[in-house]
Each structure stands twice: as structure tokens, then as C-alpha cells.
Design a protein around this motif. Structure first.
Motif, mmCIF file in Angstrom:
data_model
loop_
_atom_site.group_PDB
_atom_site.id
_atom_site.type_symbol
_atom_site.label_atom_id
_atom_site.label_comp_id
_atom_site.label_asym_id
_atom_site.label_seq_id
_atom_site.Cartn_x
_atom_site.Cartn_y
_atom_site.Cartn_z
ATOM 1 N N LYS A 19 38.678 80.747 4.114
ATOM 2 C CA LYS A 19 38.243 80.461 2.525
ATOM 3 C C LYS A 19 39.118 80.759 1.608
ATOM 4 O O LYS A 19 39.873 81.899 1.504
ATOM 5 N N LEU A 20 39.077 79.813 0.567
ATOM 6 C CA LEU A 20 40.182 79.751 -0.412
ATOM 7 C C LEU A 20 39.605 80.904 -1.418
ATOM 8 O O LEU A 20 38.570 80.679 -2.035
ATOM 9 N N THR A 21 40.497 81.754 -1.755
ATOM 10 C CA THR A 21 39.932 82.890 -2.764
ATOM 11 C C THR A 21 40.805 82.852 -3.780
ATOM 12 O O THR A 21 42.008 82.522 -3.873
ATOM 13 N N PHE A 22 40.367 83.413 -5.220
ATOM 14 C CA PHE A 22 41.268 83.430 -6.295
ATOM 15 C C PHE A 22 42.687 84.482 -5.871
ATOM 16 O O PHE A 22 43.404 84.170 -6.239
ATOM 17 N N GLY A 23 42.216 85.439 -5.274
ATOM 18 C CA GLY A 23 43.297 86.509 -4.911
ATOM 19 C C GLY A 23 44.130 85.820 -4.152
ATOM 20 O O GLY A 23 45.658 85.985 -4.433
ATOM 21 N N GLY A 24 43.933 84.833 -2.996
ATOM 22 C CA GLY A 24 44.868 84.202 -2.210
ATOM 23 C C GLY A 24 45.605 83.169 -3.414
ATOM 24 O O GLY A 24 46.926 83.121 -3.176
ATOM 25 N N VAL A 25 45.082 82.710 -4.170
ATOM 26 C CA VAL A 25 45.964 81.626 -5.311
ATOM 27 C C VAL A 25 46.895 82.597 -6.012
ATOM 28 O O VAL A 25 47.889 82.231 -6.017
ATOM 29 N N ARG A 27 48.381 85.388 -5.185
ATOM 30 C CA ARG A 27 49.330 85.783 -4.039
ATOM 31 C C ARG A 27 50.397 84.832 -4.042
ATOM 32 O O ARG A 27 51.687 84.783 -3.968
ATOM 33 N N SER A 28 49.744 83.371 -3.625
ATOM 34 C CA SER A 28 50.937 82.376 -3.612
ATOM 35 C C SER A 28 51.553 82.013 -4.918
ATOM 36 O O SER A 28 52.793 81.608 -4.991
ATOM 37 N N GLU A 29 51.048 82.152 -6.164
ATOM 38 C CA GLU A 29 51.803 82.195 -7.352
ATOM 39 C C GLU A 29 52.760 83.122 -7.539
ATOM 40 O O GLU A 29 53.744 82.887 -8.213
ATOM 41 N N VAL A 30 52.409 84.186 -7.107
ATOM 42 C CA VAL A 30 53.537 85.262 -7.322
ATOM 43 C C VAL A 30 54.799 84.969 -6.474
ATOM 44 O O VAL A 30 55.874 85.231 -6.766
ATOM 45 N N ILE A 31 54.450 84.410 -5.169
ATOM 46 C CA ILE A 31 55.400 84.184 -4.415
ATOM 47 C C ILE A 31 56.657 82.949 -5.010
ATOM 48 O O ILE A 31 57.837 83.024 -4.971
ATOM 49 N N LYS A 32 55.751 82.194 -5.395
ATOM 50 C CA LYS A 32 56.327 80.844 -6.226
ATOM 51 C C LYS A 32 57.251 81.537 -7.415
ATOM 52 O O LYS A 32 58.467 81.097 -7.319
ATOM 53 N N ARG A 120 41.633 72.698 -9.042
ATOM 54 C CA ARG A 120 42.926 72.761 -9.953
ATOM 55 C C ARG A 120 42.827 74.101 -10.814
ATOM 56 O O ARG A 120 44.025 74.765 -11.245
ATOM 57 N N LEU A 121 41.762 74.055 -11.614
ATOM 58 C CA LEU A 121 41.759 75.191 -12.742
ATOM 59 C C LEU A 121 42.112 76.742 -12.057
ATOM 60 O O LEU A 121 42.815 77.376 -12.772
ATOM 61 N N PRO A 122 41.628 76.886 -10.852
ATOM 62 C CA PRO A 122 41.967 78.268 -10.678
ATOM 63 C C PRO A 122 43.604 78.333 -10.148
ATOM 64 O O PRO A 122 44.071 79.659 -10.588
ATOM 65 N N ALA A 123 44.026 77.260 -9.843
ATOM 66 C CA ALA A 123 45.746 77.351 -9.681
ATOM 67 C C ALA A 123 46.406 77.554 -10.933
ATOM 68 O O ALA A 123 47.336 78.669 -11.206
ATOM 69 N N VAL A 124 45.984 76.763 -12.107
ATOM 70 C CA VAL A 124 46.463 76.954 -13.318
ATOM 71 C C VAL A 124 46.208 78.476 -13.881
ATOM 72 O O VAL A 124 47.140 79.035 -14.665
ATOM 73 N N ILE A 125 45.109 78.792 -13.945
ATOM 74 C CA ILE A 125 44.780 80.099 -14.486
ATOM 75 C C ILE A 125 45.593 81.145 -13.485
ATOM 76 O O ILE A 125 46.010 82.298 -14.553
ATOM 77 N N ALA A 126 45.746 81.164 -12.376
ATOM 78 C CA ALA A 126 46.445 82.072 -11.705
ATOM 79 C C ALA A 126 47.870 81.799 -12.151
ATOM 80 O O ALA A 126 48.581 83.212 -12.276
ATOM 81 N N LYS A 127 48.425 80.894 -12.364
ATOM 82 C CA LYS A 127 49.808 80.649 -12.873
ATOM 83 C C LYS A 127 49.949 81.399 -14.322
ATOM 84 O O LYS A 127 50.994 82.192 -14.556
ATOM 85 N N LEU A 128 48.883 81.319 -15.190
ATOM 86 C CA LEU A 128 48.835 82.109 -16.387
ATOM 87 C C LEU A 128 48.762 83.764 -16.226
ATOM 88 O O LEU A 128 49.673 84.307 -16.990
#
Length: 292
Positions: A19-25, A27-32, A120-128
Motif C-alpha cells: 500500500k502506498l503511504t505518505f510516509g513512503g513517499v 522517504r523516497s523524496e528524502v532519498i532523491k 500526484r499531490l502527495p508527491a509534490v507535498i512530500a517534496k515541499l
């Protein structure tokens, strides 16, 4: 004879799906972020600028003849020595904020990101969130380091650093917050414009050029609304977060006519939150509507 019933394909247990979670998103943005060379270059340059400009100011603090100053006035000089490089740190933060989002649009990696996170929106919010927290933590470390270094330099200029001064620590934390807010605004501009060069130009214009234009305008139009406008633009509002005020006298704000708005640190914080909400809200709306 015993008849055997063949097992149907539909009777097989379903395979567990992740299951895709915001926490996982997140973590992926931190790695990036940490695997980009531009991140380390920008953060290193920001730390060097903040510490370097602060030390230079501390060495030249003897020009203020602080020996005759009160303890509060001395603390104001200390706060200035710590935050003197913040504007240039904001510039670097704005460039990093832009690159975090426009780099993916430029390389086409944003397609993979949005394929993994279809909403899309969770990925952009996670980046911010990641860029804001990173800028705040790194700049806060740089500012505290500057304070420690300056505390060893300033006594030679008859300036004593009071580490128990709450207003000084509010100024330090406010300076770190101003850098984080600048990065968030620049990130929002990057998500709106999507072009690296254009977004960096807009961010630099916002941090450096816009305050100069508004200041020139105030020289020709001596009206309260002009000074109020100057007060609420992001760079000036950000400066109020780390302004050290002594007896009602600001070290940064220019004299203003009666009726003009003068922001306190907490009202300046609300203004900056408003800027981020408006610009980032527009960025989210465009990200949702546009084809990548």
C-alpha cells in the motif's frame, strides 16, 4: 471411486499488495534529495556564506563602538552578526528549492514520480515538506555555529554574548525559518513555471530585485499604503522573523509614516504562511490539471 474437484484459478488466495503511504513517499523524496549533487553543493555554500559573513561582521563590530552600548544594544549587534548572511542564504535556498522540482521536469523523471504516485499531490507535498525541513535544520545548525564562533570573536570588540537571552534565540530560529520559507516559495514558483532558468530568475527577482524596486518606489511615493506593501512582500516579511528590536527600534525596518503596517515576528510569520499557501495552492492546482 472418489472424485477430485479441480481447483479454480479464482480460488487462489490473492497476493498481498503493498500500500502506498505518505510516509513512503516522504522517504523516497528524502532519498532523491540527498542523492543529488546540487543538494550538497547548495547546502554547503549556504553554510559557508552564513558562517563566513557572520565572522566578518563580528571582526568588524568594533566600528560600532559598542563599549558604551547597553546590554540590549550589544545583543542586537550579536543578532545582526549571526543573521548578516541570511539574505544570501535565502538566495541559495531559493535556487535549491527551484531545482528540486524543475530538475525532475527537465529530465522527465517527474513522469516516473507521478506514475508511482498517481494522485500526484502527495508527491509534490512530500517534496515541499522535505525541502522545508532540510533547509530549516541545515540553516539552524549554520546559525548556531555562527553564534558560537562569534561569541569567541565579539568580546575583543567589547561585546558580550548573553546565551540566556530568549530574544537572541528567537532571532536565530526566526532566521532559519526565513530561509525555509524562502525555499518553499521558490519551490512553488518552480512547480508553477516548470522551467529551471525561468523559475530561478523569478526566485532571485523575488529575493533581491523586488525589495529594491519597492524601496525606490517608497522614495517617490511617501504614502502609508506603499510602506505597507513593502512590509508584506516575502523578503521583508522574512526579515521581520529575525529582527532584534530594542526599545521599539528595529535594526532593519526603515522609518515609516503614520498608518503604515509594521509587522511583528508572529504577524510576519502569518504573512509568509499566506504567501506559501497561495503560491503552493496554485502550484498544486496546475500540477493536477497539466499533462506532464
Amino acid at each position: 471411486m472418489t472424485a477430485t474437484t479441480p481447483t479454480r484459478h479464482g480460488d487462489r488466495p490473492a497476493r498481498p499488495t503493498s500500500k502506498l503511504t505518505f510516509g513512503g513517499v516522504l522517504r523516497s523524496e528524502v532519498i532523491k534529495l540527498r542523492t543529488l549533487r546540487s543538494t550538497w553543493w547548495c547546502l554547503s555554500i549556504m553554510v559557508v556564506i552564513i558562517v563566513g559573513f557572520g565572522a566578518l561582521f563580528a571582526f568588524s563590530a568594533g566600528l560600532f563602538e559598542a563599549g558604551q552600548a547597553s546590554s540590549e544594544q550589544q545583543q542586537q549587534i550579536v543578532a545582526q552578526s549571526v543573521s548578516v548572511g541570511v539574505v544570501f542564504g535565502q538566495l541559495v535556498a531559493s535556487i535549491l528549492g527551484v531545482l528540486v522540482i524543475t530538475g525532475e521536469f527537465g529530465t522527465g523523471m517527474i513522469r516516473s514520480t507521478f506514475s508511482t504516485v498517481p494522485k500526484r499531490l502527495p508527491a509534490v507535498i512530500a517534496k515541499l515538506v522535505v525541502i522545508a525541513v532540510t533547509l530549516f535544520v541545515v540553516s539552524l545548525v549554520a546559525l548556531v555555529l555562527t553564534l558560537l564562533i562569534n561569541s569567541a570573536i565579539l568580546p575583543s570588540n567589547d561585546i558580550t554574548v548573553d546565551f540566556g537571552d530568549g530574544a537572541l534565540w528567537r532571532s536565530v530560529i526566526g532566521a532559519a525559518a526565513s530561509i525555509a520559507f524562502t525555499g518553499m516559495i521558490a519551490f512553488s514558483l518552480g512547480a508553477i513555471i516548470r522551467n529551471g532558468a525561468g523559475a530561478i530568475a523569478a526566485a532571485v527577482g523575488l529575493v533581491f530585485v523586488l525589495p529594491i524596486i519597492v524601496q525606490i518606489f517608497t522614495a517617490f511615493v511617501d504614502a502609508a499604503w506603499v510602506y505597507t506593501l513593502a512590509e508584506i512582500i516575502p523578503p521583508n516579511a522574512a526579515a521581520r522573523l529575525y529582527d532584534y528590536v530594542v526599545s521599539g527600534q528595529s535594526a532593519m525596518a526603515l522609518p515609516s509614516p503614520d498608518g503604515a503596517l509594521v509587522l511583528e515576528p508572529w504577524s510576519a510569520l502569518l504573512v509568509l504562511i499566506g504567501w506559501v499557501v497561495v503560491l503552493f495552492g496554485l502550484a498544486l492546482a496546475l500540477v493536477k490539471r497539466r499533462d506532464v
